[in-house]
Design a protein around this motif. Structure first.
Motif, short mmCIF file in Angstrom:
data_model
loop_
_atom_site.label_atom_id
_atom_site.label_comp_id
_atom_site.label_asym_id
_atom_site.label_seq_id
_atom_site.Cartn_x
_atom_site.Cartn_y
_atom_site.Cartn_z
N ALA A 310 30.80 50.93 18.54
CA ALA A 310 31.07 51.83 19.67
C ALA A 310 32.05 52.92 19.27
CB ALA A 310 31.61 51.03 20.86
N GLU A 311 33.08 52.54 18.50
CA GLU A 311 34.06 53.53 18.06
C GLU A 311 33.42 54.55 17.11
OE1 GLU A 311 36.87 50.86 16.37
OE2 GLU A 311 38.14 50.79 18.16
N LEU A 312 32.57 54.05 16.21
CA LEU A 312 31.90 54.96 15.29
C LEU A 312 31.00 55.93 16.05
CD1 LEU A 312 31.37 55.77 12.35
CD2 LEU A 312 29.53 54.06 12.29
N GLN A 313 30.34 55.42 17.08
CA GLN A 313 29.48 56.29 17.88
C GLN A 313 30.30 57.37 18.58
OE1 GLN A 313 26.25 56.28 17.70
NE2 GLN A 313 26.09 58.03 19.10
N ARG A 314 31.50 57.01 19.06
CA ARG A 314 32.36 58.01 19.70
C ARG A 314 32.82 59.07 18.70
NH1 ARG A 314 34.19 53.55 22.89
NH2 ARG A 314 35.88 53.07 21.43
N ILE A 315 33.14 58.61 17.49
CA ILE A 315 33.54 59.57 16.44
C ILE A 315 32.41 60.54 16.16
CG2 ILE A 315 34.09 59.80 13.99
CD1 ILE A 315 35.63 57.11 14.24
N LYS A 316 31.19 60.01 15.99
CA LYS A 316 30.05 60.86 15.70
C LYS A 316 29.73 61.80 16.86
CE LYS A 316 26.47 58.99 13.69
NZ LYS A 316 25.36 58.03 13.39
N GLN A 317 29.92 61.30 18.08
CA GLN A 317 29.65 62.16 19.24
C GLN A 317 30.62 63.34 19.28
OE1 GLN A 317 29.60 60.03 22.96
NE2 GLN A 317 29.45 61.89 24.19
N ARG A 318 31.88 63.05 18.98
CA ARG A 318 32.87 64.12 18.98
C ARG A 318 32.60 65.09 17.83
NH1 ARG A 318 39.32 63.62 17.87
NH2 ARG A 318 39.82 65.82 18.25
N LEU A 319 32.28 64.56 16.64
CA LEU A 319 31.97 65.42 15.49
C LEU A 319 30.76 66.28 15.79
CD1 LEU A 319 32.30 66.37 12.58
CD2 LEU A 319 31.04 64.34 11.84
N ARG A 320 29.75 65.71 16.44
CA ARG A 320 28.55 66.48 16.78
C ARG A 320 28.91 67.68 17.65
NH1 ARG A 320 25.90 62.69 18.81
NH2 ARG A 320 24.52 62.19 17.06
N GLY A 321 29.76 67.47 18.65
CA GLY A 321 30.16 68.56 19.53
C GLY A 321 30.91 69.65 18.79
N LEU A 322 31.84 69.24 17.90
CA LEU A 322 32.61 70.21 17.13
C LEU A 322 31.73 70.98 16.17
CD1 LEU A 322 35.74 68.02 16.31
CD2 LEU A 322 35.73 70.05 17.75
N GLN A 383 24.73 62.36 7.86
CA GLN A 383 23.99 61.46 8.75
C GLN A 383 23.55 62.20 10.00
OE1 GLN A 383 25.83 57.80 10.76
NE2 GLN A 383 24.94 56.94 8.89
N LEU A 384 24.44 62.99 10.58
CA LEU A 384 24.11 63.73 11.79
C LEU A 384 23.02 64.77 11.52
CD1 LEU A 384 27.66 64.30 13.36
CD2 LEU A 384 25.84 62.81 14.23
N ARG A 385 23.11 65.45 10.37
CA ARG A 385 22.10 66.45 10.05
C ARG A 385 20.73 65.79 9.85
NH1 ARG A 385 26.38 70.12 7.17
NH2 ARG A 385 26.40 68.61 5.47
N ALA A 386 20.72 64.59 9.27
CA ALA A 386 19.46 63.86 9.11
C ALA A 386 18.87 63.49 10.46
CB ALA A 386 19.68 62.62 8.26
N GLU A 387 19.73 63.34 11.46
CA GLU A 387 19.27 63.01 12.81
C GLU A 387 18.88 64.25 13.61
OE1 GLU A 387 22.56 60.91 14.43
OE2 GLU A 387 22.35 59.17 13.10
N GLY A 388 19.07 65.43 13.01
CA GLY A 388 18.65 66.65 13.69
C GLY A 388 19.77 67.51 14.25
N THR A 389 21.02 67.11 14.04
CA THR A 389 22.15 67.91 14.52
C THR A 389 22.26 69.20 13.71
OG1 THR A 389 23.35 65.92 15.18
CG2 THR A 389 24.64 67.95 14.92
N ARG A 390 22.49 70.31 14.40
CA ARG A 390 22.56 71.61 13.73
C ARG A 390 23.81 72.38 14.15
NH1 ARG A 390 17.19 74.53 15.38
NH2 ARG A 390 18.06 76.17 14.02
N CYS A 391 24.29 73.18 13.22
CA CYS A 391 25.36 74.13 13.54
C CYS A 391 24.73 75.51 13.54
CB CYS A 391 26.51 74.04 12.52
SG CYS A 391 27.83 75.23 12.86
N LYS A 392 24.27 75.95 14.68
CA LYS A 392 23.54 77.21 14.75
C LYS A 392 24.40 78.42 14.39
CE LYS A 392 19.90 75.69 17.88
NZ LYS A 392 19.18 75.94 19.16
N PRO A 393 25.70 78.45 14.75
CA PRO A 393 26.51 79.60 14.30
C PRO A 393 26.56 79.73 12.78
CG PRO A 393 27.63 78.46 16.09
CD PRO A 393 26.46 77.61 15.70
N GLU A 394 26.66 78.61 12.06
CA GLU A 394 26.68 78.67 10.61
C GLU A 394 25.30 79.01 10.05
OE1 GLU A 394 29.53 77.75 7.90
OE2 GLU A 394 29.70 79.23 9.50
N GLU A 395 24.26 78.47 10.66
CA GLU A 395 22.90 78.83 10.23
C GLU A 395 22.66 80.33 10.39
OE1 GLU A 395 19.74 76.56 11.95
OE2 GLU A 395 20.78 74.65 11.72
N GLN A 396 23.11 80.87 11.51
CA GLN A 396 22.93 82.30 11.74
C GLN A 396 23.73 83.13 10.75
OE1 GLN A 396 23.45 83.59 15.80
NE2 GLN A 396 23.76 85.74 15.22
#
Length: 751
Positions: A310-322, A383-396
């Motif tokens: 659960a803690e790891l999931q919270r870390i990943k959720q916060r990292l995904r948002g950032l 891991q997040l990128r493999a799951e489909g998470t993207r940073c669109k500002p950096e991609e742009q």
């Protein structure tokens, strides 16, 4: 027992520090260090050149490629460690004679010019960051330099302890060389520091070389994972470096915590996550020797956390948002609380109480925000990128960087590294530096040429994917992005000294119908149409005296002929709407031609120019350096015409184009554009006078084969004597440095 935050120094402690600053908050260990060996005891810390007129003597490196005149010049640019901020060049023709003639200039420590060392930014939020100063150039008063014979000096000073001490003993946040020289310096540099210094320099070079504004630019890297891998290793080494430097100073416990409270915790000090803790693989082309075994030992012993699922999931959720938000975005309290599943942090630092050392990469920023080691963040991101998470500002950013570089190459631009390597212009680069954005002139448009390059590099499918990604990220087609966004982005990226100029027959329609200064076309016509009748990109380095004439005759005239034919056809068939549109385009193109002609003939006309020429002698220096003009009317016509001298820089040469309303967006503020033209008149008047006095051999805009001023020849022995004296002083400094290395080696052996 005293509280860890309480210090009780004696008056004698203050008196023992040079200049006796009343730093009552310092801990006893720091007083002890400040009375020992200082940086100034083992290195020269000195200011460099102050030109007193940077707009005249300093250019960005992409503005000019004349290496006989313009040499690399470091002048700050904010905080940065190891390498980078190599944007500028300075006019050092004839050993800087023009600058030496200028009132108010200061040529400080010239014997250190063209020497390798380290430089740092004077304005960097009180954070000392040394960057490599290479032997090809020198430094300014805004980027003082450190010259030390000791390997590992930059590793010591790039650690947080140095910044903390300077902030303590200095009354100002600026990093003046006198306070930098008073930083305590360890009696013995740990043997590991020179290796860390060299590796950090290599890794930072790799990251910097992806920036199109840097002198070392070698190409855009679109692989975010690769860039993050380099950053993860870099920040790991920086963390190890911090540990080694604290140990060298014997600063630990509460003393070390006091430094970290002031400057922030290094990313490499944060804990790893079990299972996300191995060093990532580095790019195969990175010329980096094997990392020292101490790095793996450091990681093996480093703190690890073992979060629950659960803690790891919270870390990943916060990292995904950032990560999705992109670099530089402040994390909202609400988002943080939601991601953590609890209440917000109670331990919030008071704004302004401390100034953390700035982060330099997106990965480091994420690491500091999450309080996790960069390696852990790297693997979580993978891991997040493999799951489909993207940073669109950096991609742009990366996609637009790549497109922008391709556009500049199509125009004929080469970066310093390409020129140094003797790389020729590719066959697909434009020959005359003019590329139309509008179809119908018998040449491919910019969009068509760009698509060809994308297909050549990525294949047909890859090119389509690039265009689809651009549309997804910007909401614009390739044609729309080129017309509406490229030039504005290029201006910002190249610090308002663009080398690709976007000209349009009606700039108001190119910018969505907004008014934009002198010379623009009427608003009624803009409201009826969505784009100008003609647009093109012009390469700054192709700006010869006939450039505007070529735009008129080779590009605009074919349009005019076609539009007149449409008008005739519409009249014959009684098509009033089509005829009115053709008539409007004809008027627009004719007005565009008139403005181009006006700039060509009187682009540099100003009251200051007329005044400076009133008493100008009519000799060969007022003409082409060979034959004098017959009268002042000829001289005025010559000086008013848009004869581009690239050494004057983008600011001066683009000002007439902007004032005539030919650009789709203003590059300069109106007052600065006006001043740029007055500056040019003054500069040319000064140079002609100095040539006549023998202070220059010929005017700077004249070819080197123009016979030099006789008086310049007479004064040659005096100049040679001055250079011999400087060379002798430089030899003495080099010898002193060699002796310093010998002493340092002896000290290390004794240790």
């Amino acid at each position: 027992m005293n509280h860890p935050a309480v210090s009780t120094p004696k008056q004698s402690d203050f008196l023992a520090i040079p200049e006796s600053p009343v730093v009552y908050w310092l801990r006893p260990k720091f007083f002890e260090l400040l009375t020992g060996r200082l940086l100034g005891d083992v290195a020269d810390v000195c200011q460099g050149l102050a030109t007193a007129d940077d707009s005249r003597f300093v250019r960005f490196q992409w503005e000019t490629f004349d290496t006989s005149r313009w040499v690399p010049f470091e002048k700050g640019g904010g905080y940065g460690k190891w390498f980078g901020h190599q944007f500028w060049v300075v006019n050092w023709k004839y050993h800087g004679i023009l600058i030496k003639l200028h009132p108010g200039s200061a040529i400080r420590n010239e014997y250190h010019y063209f020497s390798s060392g380290w430089t740092y930014s004077y304005m960097a939020r009180g954070s000392l960051g040394l960057r490599r100063l290479e032997i090809e150039g020198f430094f300014s008063h805004l980027a003082s330099a450190v010259f030390s014979p000791l390997l590992g000096t930059a590793a010591v000073l790039n650690a947080r302890f140095a910044s903390s001490v300077i902030r303590s003993i200095s009354a100002k946040i600026q990093l003046t060389e006198s306070y930098v020289a008073r930083v305590p310096f360890p009696e013995n540099i740990p043997l590991l520091l020179p290796q860390i210094e060299a590796d950090c320099l290599t890794l930072k070079r790799h990251l910097v070389a992806t920036d199109a504004t840097e002198r070392s630019f070698s190409g855009v890297i679109g692989d975010l994972s690769q860039l993050d891998a380099v950053a993860a290793v870099l920040h790991t080494l920086e963390g190890l470096n911090e540990r080694e430097v604290f140990a060298a100073y014997e600063v630990a416990g509460d003393d070390m915590q006091a430094v970290l409270d002031e400057t922030g915790i290094p990313a490499g000090f944060h804990p790893l996550i079990a299972g996300y803790d191995t060093l990532p693989d580095l790019p195969a082309d990175l010329d980096l020797p094997p990392l020292p075994p101490e790095v793996r030992d450091y990681l093996a012993a480093h703190e690890r956390i073992v979060p629950s699922a659960a803690e790891l999931q919270r870390i990943k959720q916060r990292l995904r948002g950032l990560y999705e938000a992109g670099p530089g975005v402040k994390e909202s309290e609400q988002a943080t609380e939601a991601a953590e599943g609890g209440e917000g942090d109670e331990d919030v630092a008071v704004s302004g109480a401390h100034i953390p050392i700035p982060t330099e990469t997106f990965l480091e920023e994420l690491s500091v925000k999450l309080e996790l080691h960069p390696i852990a963040v790297y693997w979580l991101l993978e891991q997040l990128r493999a799951e489909g998470t993207r940073c669109k500002p950096e991609e742009q950013r990366l996609l637009e960087d790549r497109l922008s570089v391709l556009i500049l190459r199509l125009l004929g631009h080469r970066w310093p590294k390409q020129i140094e390597a003797g790389e020729p212009l590719p066959a697909w680069a434009d020959e005359d530096g003019i590329i139309p954005l509008t179809a119908g002139v018998g040449q491919p448009t910019l969009a068509e040429r760009l698509r060809l390059r994308l297909r050549a590099e990525d294949g047909a499918t890859g090119a389509q994917q690039a265009e689809a990604l651009l549309a997804e990220l910007t909401g614009l087609s390739l044609e729309e992005w080129l017309r509406r966004e490229f030039f504005k982005r290029h201006m910002r990226q190249f610090k308002y000294r663009p080398i690709a100029w976007h000209l349009a027959s009606d700039p108001t329609t190119a910018t969505g119908g907004k008014g934009r200064g002198k010379g623009g076309s009427g608003g009624a016509r803009s409201a009826r149409r969505t784009q100008p009748a003609f647009e093109c990109l012009v390469y700054y380095h192709a700006c010869s005296s006939d450039l505007l004439a070529r735009i008129r005759t080779q590009y605009v005239e074919p349009f005019l002929r076609a539009e007149r034919q449409r008008l005739d056809a519409a009249r014959r068939s009684n098509q009033e709407t089509e005829g009115a549109q053709a008539q409007a385009r004809i008027q627009e193109l004719e007005e565009f031609n008139r403005r181009l002609q006006s700039v060509a003939e009187q682009g540099f006309a100003t009251p200051e120019l007329e005044k400076s020429l009133a008493d100008e002698p009519l000799d060969r220096w007022s003409s082409d350096g060979l034959i004098a003009l017959p009268d002042h009317a000829d001289l005025l016509r010559q000086e008013q015409s848009w004869r581009v001298d690239l050494n004057d820089g983008v600011r001066v040469n683009i000002a007439p184009i902007q004032q005539a309303g030919l650009l789709v967006a203003d590059v300069l503020k109106a007052a600065d554009a006006k001043k740029a033209l007055a500056d040019r008149a003054r500069w040319r008047s000064d140079e002609r006078r100095w040539v006549r006095q023998g202070k220059l051999p010929r005017c700077g805009w004249m070819p080197d084969d123009i016979p030099e001023s006789p008086q310049w020849t007479v004064l040659a022995p005096q100049r040679e004597a001055e250079q011999a004296k400087l060379a002798e002083k430089r030899r003495a400094v080099v010898e002193r440095g060699g002796q310093g290395v010998a002493r340092a080696d002896a000290t290390s052996q004794e240790g």
